[in-house]
Scaffold this motif. Structure first.
Motif, mmCIF file in Angstrom:
data_model
loop_
_atom_site.group_PDB
_atom_site.id
_atom_site.type_symbol
_atom_site.label_atom_id
_atom_site.label_comp_id
_atom_site.label_asym_id
_atom_site.label_seq_id
_atom_site.Cartn_x
_atom_site.Cartn_y
_atom_site.Cartn_z
ATOM 1 N N ARG A 135 -2.096 18.564 9.915
ATOM 2 C CA ARG A 135 -1.455 17.490 9.145
ATOM 3 C C ARG A 135 -1.338 17.895 7.674
ATOM 4 N N PRO A 136 -0.194 17.654 7.046
ATOM 5 C CA PRO A 136 -0.011 18.020 5.632
ATOM 6 C C PRO A 136 -1.001 17.273 4.738
ATOM 7 N N ASP A 137 -1.463 17.950 3.702
ATOM 8 C CA ASP A 137 -2.428 17.344 2.780
ATOM 9 C C ASP A 137 -1.907 16.048 2.163
ATOM 10 N N GLU A 138 -0.614 15.987 1.867
ATOM 11 C CA GLU A 138 -0.085 14.768 1.246
ATOM 12 C C GLU A 138 -0.139 13.598 2.224
ATOM 13 N N ASP A 139 0.105 13.855 3.498
ATOM 14 C CA ASP A 139 -0.032 12.793 4.505
ATOM 15 C C ASP A 139 -1.476 12.326 4.593
ATOM 16 N N LEU A 140 -2.396 13.270 4.552
ATOM 17 C CA LEU A 140 -3.818 12.921 4.609
ATOM 18 C C LEU A 140 -4.229 12.122 3.376
ATOM 19 N N ARG A 141 -3.742 12.541 2.197
ATOM 20 C CA ARG A 141 -4.083 11.824 0.962
ATOM 21 C C ARG A 141 -3.615 10.379 1.041
ATOM 22 N N GLN A 142 -2.397 10.170 1.532
ATOM 23 C CA GLN A 142 -1.870 8.813 1.640
ATOM 24 C C GLN A 142 -2.663 8.001 2.648
ATOM 25 N N ALA A 143 -3.083 8.639 3.734
ATOM 26 C CA ALA A 143 -3.879 7.936 4.745
ATOM 27 C C ALA A 143 -5.226 7.518 4.175
ATOM 28 N N ASP A 146 -4.653 4.585 1.863
ATOM 29 C CA ASP A 146 -4.379 3.376 2.647
ATOM 30 C C ASP A 146 -5.650 2.803 3.264
ATOM 31 N N VAL A 188 -10.441 9.204 8.707
ATOM 32 C CA VAL A 188 -9.036 9.632 8.733
ATOM 33 C C VAL A 188 -8.927 10.935 9.518
#
Length: 199
Positions: A135-143, A146, A188
Motif C-alpha cells: 500500500r502506498p505511504d500516502e494511502d497509509l498516512r490518510q488511513a 482517519d 491500520v
C-alpha cells in the motif's frame, strides 16, 4: 495487525468428494494457490494446493528421452480427498499477523484457513500480506489520520507521516494519549511500526 484485517473473505472452498479437475478449475479461476476442503457437514477436512492437484496428472513425454516411457503404475487421483493435506494449521480472526507469518514460515506453507469456531470465514496468504505492505505511504498516512479522527476525536492533534509503512506521530508528549494513538495506528493494515516524535 490482526488476521481479520488482512484475510481474504469469504473463503473459496472445495468439497472432499469433488473431482480433482473441478478443484483445478476453482483454484485457476479464482487465481488462488490453495483452498480449504470441507466434508459433508461443511467442516474443515483439509487443504488442497496447486502442488497437490498436479500429483499424477501428467505422464512423461516420450519425446523427452530416448528410453521407452514406462506405463503408468496407477490411475491418477480422482477426488480431492485423495490428494489434499489433512493435517492443517489454522488461525482465527483475532490471531496476530506475526503469529500467522511464523506458522507459514515454520511449516513452509503459503496460506492458512481462518476459523471462527468450526466455521471457515476466510484465508490468509502470503499474497494478502504482501498486498498490505505494498500500500502506498500516502494511502497509509490518510488511513491513520482517519482512524485517529474517528476513534479518538478528543485526542491531541498529531502530525502524521508514513515512510515504508512506518508511521511517525509528531506532537507534544501526552503519555496516555500517545498510548491510545499508538494502538489505533497499529490497527491500520499496512502499518508495520509506530514512532512518536516530540518537538
Amino acid at each position: 495487525m490482526l488476521v481479520r484485517e488482512v484475510m481474504t473473505s469469504p473463503a473459496i472452498t472445495v468439497r472432499h468428494t469433488d473431482p480433482v479437475r473441478r478443484a483445478v478449475r476453482v483454484l485457476s479461476g479464482h487465481r488462488i494457490t490453495a483452498a480449504p476442503v470441507v466434508d459433508d457437514s461443511g467442516r474443515l477436512a483439509g487443504v488442497v494446493s496447486e502442488l497437490d492437484l498436479l500429483r499424477g496428472e501428467f505422464e512423461p513425454d516420450p519425446r523427452a528421452t530416448v528410453r521407452p516411457v514406462p506405463a503408468a503404475q496407477a490411475p491418477p487421483p480422482r477426488q480431492v480427498m485423495e490428494v489434499m493435506t489433512r493435517d492443517v494449521a489454522t488461525v482465527t480472526e483475532t490471531t496476530d499477523v506475526t503469529a500467522a507469518i511464523d506458522l507459514m514460515v515454520g511449516k513452509r506453507i503459503k496460506s492458512l484457513p481462518v476459523l471462527r469456531g468450526h466455521e471457515i470465514v476466510g484465508m490468509i496468504s502470503r499474497r494478502d500480506l504482501l498486498a498490505m505492505l505494498a500500500r502506498p505511504d500516502e494511502d497509509l498516512r490518510q488511513a491513520v489520520v482517519d482512524v485517529l479522527r474517528e476513534q479518538y476525536p478528543t485526542g491531541p492533534g498529531w502530525d502524521v507521516a508514513v515512510h515504508d509503512g512506518v508511521a511517525e506521530l509528531s506532537g507534544p508528549a501526552h503519555e496516555h494519549a500517545d498510548r491510545i494513538a499508538d494502538v489505533l495506528t497499529r490497527t491500520v493494515p499496512g502499518i508495520v511500526r509506530v514512532r512518536h516524535r516530540t518537538p
